[in-house]
Scaffold this motif. Structure first.
Motif, short mmCIF file in Angstrom:
data_model
loop_
_atom_site.label_atom_id
_atom_site.label_comp_id
_atom_site.label_asym_id
_atom_site.label_seq_id
_atom_site.Cartn_x
_atom_site.Cartn_y
_atom_site.Cartn_z
N GLY A 50 0.81 -1.21 0.00
CA GLY A 50 0.00 0.00 0.00
C GLY A 50 0.84 1.26 0.00
N TYR A 51 1.85 1.28 0.86
CA TYR A 51 2.72 2.46 0.98
C TYR A 51 3.56 2.67 -0.27
N ARG A 52 4.19 1.59 -0.76
CA ARG A 52 5.07 1.73 -1.93
C ARG A 52 4.27 2.08 -3.19
N SER A 53 3.04 1.60 -3.27
CA SER A 53 2.20 1.96 -4.42
C SER A 53 1.93 3.46 -4.45
N VAL A 54 1.71 4.05 -3.28
CA VAL A 54 1.50 5.50 -3.22
C VAL A 54 2.79 6.24 -3.54
N LEU A 55 3.92 5.73 -3.05
CA LEU A 55 5.21 6.35 -3.35
C LEU A 55 5.47 6.42 -4.85
N ILE A 56 5.06 5.37 -5.57
CA ILE A 56 5.27 5.33 -7.03
C ILE A 56 4.14 6.07 -7.75
N GLY A 57 2.89 5.80 -7.35
CA GLY A 57 1.75 6.35 -8.05
C GLY A 57 1.59 7.85 -7.91
N PHE A 58 1.95 8.39 -6.75
CA PHE A 58 1.75 9.83 -6.50
C PHE A 58 2.53 10.71 -7.47
N PRO A 59 3.85 10.50 -7.67
CA PRO A 59 4.56 11.36 -8.63
C PRO A 59 4.08 11.15 -10.07
N VAL A 60 3.69 9.93 -10.43
CA VAL A 60 3.18 9.68 -11.78
C VAL A 60 1.86 10.43 -11.97
N PHE A 61 0.99 10.35 -10.96
CA PHE A 61 -0.28 11.09 -11.01
C PHE A 61 -0.03 12.59 -11.08
N THR A 62 0.95 13.08 -10.34
CA THR A 62 1.30 14.51 -10.35
C THR A 62 1.66 14.96 -11.76
N LEU A 63 2.49 14.15 -12.43
CA LEU A 63 2.88 14.47 -13.80
C LEU A 63 1.68 14.50 -14.73
N GLY A 64 0.88 13.42 -14.70
CA GLY A 64 -0.21 13.30 -15.65
C GLY A 64 -1.40 14.20 -15.38
N ALA A 65 -1.87 14.21 -14.13
CA ALA A 65 -3.12 14.91 -13.80
C ALA A 65 -2.94 16.40 -13.56
N LEU A 66 -1.71 16.83 -13.25
CA LEU A 66 -1.49 18.25 -12.98
C LEU A 66 -0.57 18.90 -14.02
N ILE A 67 0.68 18.43 -14.10
CA ILE A 67 1.66 19.11 -14.95
C ILE A 67 1.31 18.98 -16.43
N PHE A 68 1.18 17.72 -16.92
CA PHE A 68 0.83 17.53 -18.34
C PHE A 68 -0.56 18.08 -18.65
N ALA A 69 -1.47 17.99 -17.66
CA ALA A 69 -2.82 18.52 -17.87
C ALA A 69 -2.79 20.03 -18.07
N MET A 70 -1.93 20.71 -17.32
CA MET A 70 -1.85 22.17 -17.47
C MET A 70 -1.24 22.56 -18.81
N ILE A 71 -0.27 21.77 -19.28
CA ILE A 71 0.31 22.04 -20.60
C ILE A 71 -0.75 21.88 -21.68
N TRP A 72 -1.52 20.79 -21.58
CA TRP A 72 -2.60 20.55 -22.55
C TRP A 72 -3.67 21.64 -22.46
N ALA A 73 -4.02 22.05 -21.23
CA ALA A 73 -5.05 23.08 -21.04
C ALA A 73 -4.61 24.40 -21.69
N HIS A 74 -3.33 24.70 -21.57
CA HIS A 74 -2.83 25.94 -22.17
C HIS A 74 -2.90 25.87 -23.69
N GLU A 75 -2.61 24.68 -24.23
CA GLU A 75 -2.66 24.52 -25.68
C GLU A 75 -4.10 24.55 -26.19
N ALA A 76 -5.02 23.94 -25.43
CA ALA A 76 -6.41 23.83 -25.88
C ALA A 76 -7.22 25.08 -25.60
N TRP A 77 -7.01 25.71 -24.43
CA TRP A 77 -7.87 26.82 -24.01
C TRP A 77 -7.10 28.08 -23.62
N SER A 78 -5.80 28.09 -23.89
CA SER A 78 -4.94 29.27 -23.66
C SER A 78 -4.90 29.70 -22.21
N ARG A 79 -5.00 28.73 -21.28
CA ARG A 79 -4.79 29.02 -19.86
C ARG A 79 -4.37 27.71 -19.18
#
Length: 396
Positions: free
Chosen positions: A303-332
């Motif tokens: 349980g603990y190690r899954s969060v250790l691995i999943g959390f940074p991957v989720f951060t990349l996909g759901a926040l960082i990459f999402a913001m890049i895509w949002a800027h490209e799609a909606w200019s913000r």
């Protein structure tokens, strides 16, 4: 269309394989005194082979569907595609962890979760459709797939947490922990209720058509596959022989999906009550025997190690990459869309999990509960936020 048909058949093969593998993992659990003796268990070895076959078939579905779309984007642009991909990634994450820890109890609970998610996906339209302009970007593929991988790994932490709780909570005595564990089982049965109710009305061929005014004050059409309880904003019926909605919703609320949710919850409640009447005890007691031989320390570590691995991957996909895509799609980069807000809430929750685990020493039951709650937040984001609250992600 031939590729689309073949991909659908591969998805069915994977679905059946996961069901069969679950039964073999059950045999592996029953056939050992403890998980320490698993290594040479024939049932468990067969189970993981069948699981891998199912995963390869599932991956084949994903690749063929990708080719069949014809627009070069990964098949993750609607609820059916994303949810089937999410189920595939949960199985993939389980396979990797299985070869590290060799624990059949994890498979006995992870595979049914994937089966439920695929069953849930099957209730959505499966047709290949052209992408709207906002989706015509490679950042969509990067953002969604990375976020889904992160969520799948986090899902395994919830599975390990659930096994831990089933093993260590006394279900023979009334307690807050027994109540909340039963609530988790009730939530899973609600998803089954959605699948059952959707299948029933699909077999009946129920359709009710309406026009309505959307958020952009434009007229649009919608087809209900359930008897409509809630109407869309300023709706007008195109099928007067069908049921009239009981209430009209404002433009920000999707009346069709709210209707689906209410029917699903009602079906799930009836199903749960029937199970309780038949069993005359908490539903969780059905699953507890399969968790009794699990190693609590190993489950806590998974349980603990899954969060250790999943959390940074989720951060990349759901926040960082999402913001890049949002800027490209909606200019913000950020617009406080409901989906964006709940992605942030999910991120903050898992950040709090790691803080409590590392600085406050929250291990064992506390850590397991946090993992389970975190996945409930993920599923709320997937189901309720995507389907009910109108926003820029409503197409998904």
């Amino acid at each position: 269309m031939e590729l689309a048909s073949l991909s659908a058949n591969l998805l069915l093969v994977s679905f059946i394989a996961y069901l069969v593998a679950t039964m073999f993992f059950g045999g592996a659990v029953k056939g050992t005194n403890s998980e320490a003796t698993y290594q040479n268990n024939r049932w468990g070895n067969i189970a993981i082979v069948i699981t891998i076959i199912g995963f390869i078939s599932h991956l084949g579905y994903f690749v063929l569907r990708w080719i069949a779309t014809g627009h070069g984007q990964a098949p993750v642009s609607n609820m059916f595609e994303f949810t089937t991909a999410f189920g595939m990634m949960i199985v993939g994450a389980f396979i990797l962890l299985f070869f590290i820890y060799r624990t059949p109890s994890l498979g006995l609970f992870a595979l049914p979760l994937a089966v439920i998610i695929i069953g849930y996906a099957s209730m959505f339209p499966r047709e290949l459709s052209p992408l709207i302009p906002a989706l015509q970007s490679y950042w969509l593929t990067v953002h969604v797939i990375t976020a889904a991988i992160g969520e799948a790994i986090l899902a395994i932490s919830a599975v390990a947490g659930l096994v831990y709780l089933l093993k260590n909570i006394d279900l023979t005595k009334k307690s807050k922990q027994r109540f909340w564990l039963e609530s988790v089982m009730f939530t899973l049965i609600l998803v089954v209720g959605f699948i059952l109710s959707s299948s029933t009305f699909a077999v009946m061929g129920y359709e009710a058509k309406f026009t309505y005014v959307n958020q952009n004050e434009q007229q649009a059409q919608v087809v209900y596959n359930y008897p409509p309880l809630f109407g869309m904003n300023e709706y007008e019926s195109l099928t007067p022989d069908k049921m009239t909605p009981l209430a009209e919703m404002p433009a920000i609320v999707n009346g069709k999906t709210l209707t689906t949710l209410v029917w699903s919850v009602a079906t799930g409640i009836v199903l749960y009550l029937l199970l309780r009447l038949i069993l005359r005890r908490p539903v969780a007691t059905l699953f507890q025997p399969f968790a009794k031989k699990a190693n609590s320390q190993v489950m806590d570590e998974i349980g603990y190690r899954s969060v250790l691995i999943g959390f940074p991957v989720f951060t990349l996909g759901a926040l960082i990459f999402a913001m890049i895509w949002a800027h490209e799609a909606w200019s913000r980069f950020w617009g406080w869309d409901p989906k964006e807000v709940w992605a942030l809430i999910t991120w903050l929750f898992y950040a709090a999990y790691l803080h409590l685990r590392l600085s406050r020493g929250w291990e064992g039951k506390k850590s397991a509960w946090l993992a389970v709650i975190g996945f409930i937040i993920i599923m709320f984001n997937l189901i309720a936020v995507n389907l009910i609250i109108a926003g820029l992600h409503s197409y998904a």
